[in-house]
Design a protein around this motif. Structure first.
Motif: not given
Length: 74
Positions: A20-46
């Motif tokens: 649901a977050l992926w669909k609502a956010s406009g982020l890529s599937r890979t980015t959304t799932y990586a953030i939710a899994a805690g695997a994303m180490k850095g992100v841009e403000f956008d």
């Protein structure tokens, strides 16, 4: 000092899915799932803005940085 994602905990506490977050956010599937899994180490403000906007969209609540990020010391 460390920073960790709390997105999965936030989603669980609001009975929402990463999908649901992926669909609502406009982020890529890979980015959304990586953030939710805690695997994303850095992100841009956008990316962070899209994430917060998506969470607000699916929960109907105002979402603050402290809801999705935690700073630990030590």
């Amino acid at each position: 000092m460390n920073v960790r994602w709390k997105v999965k905990e936030f989603l669980d506490s609001n009975q929402k899915s990463t999908y649901a977050l992926w669909k609502a956010s406009g982020l890529s599937r890979t980015t959304t799932y990586a953030i939710a899994a805690g695997a994303m180490k850095g992100v841009e403000f956008d990316t962070l803005a899209k994430l917060l906007g998506g969470l607000e969209s699916i929960t109907g609540k105002r979402v603050e940085l402290a809801d999705v990020l935690e700073v630990t010391r030590g």
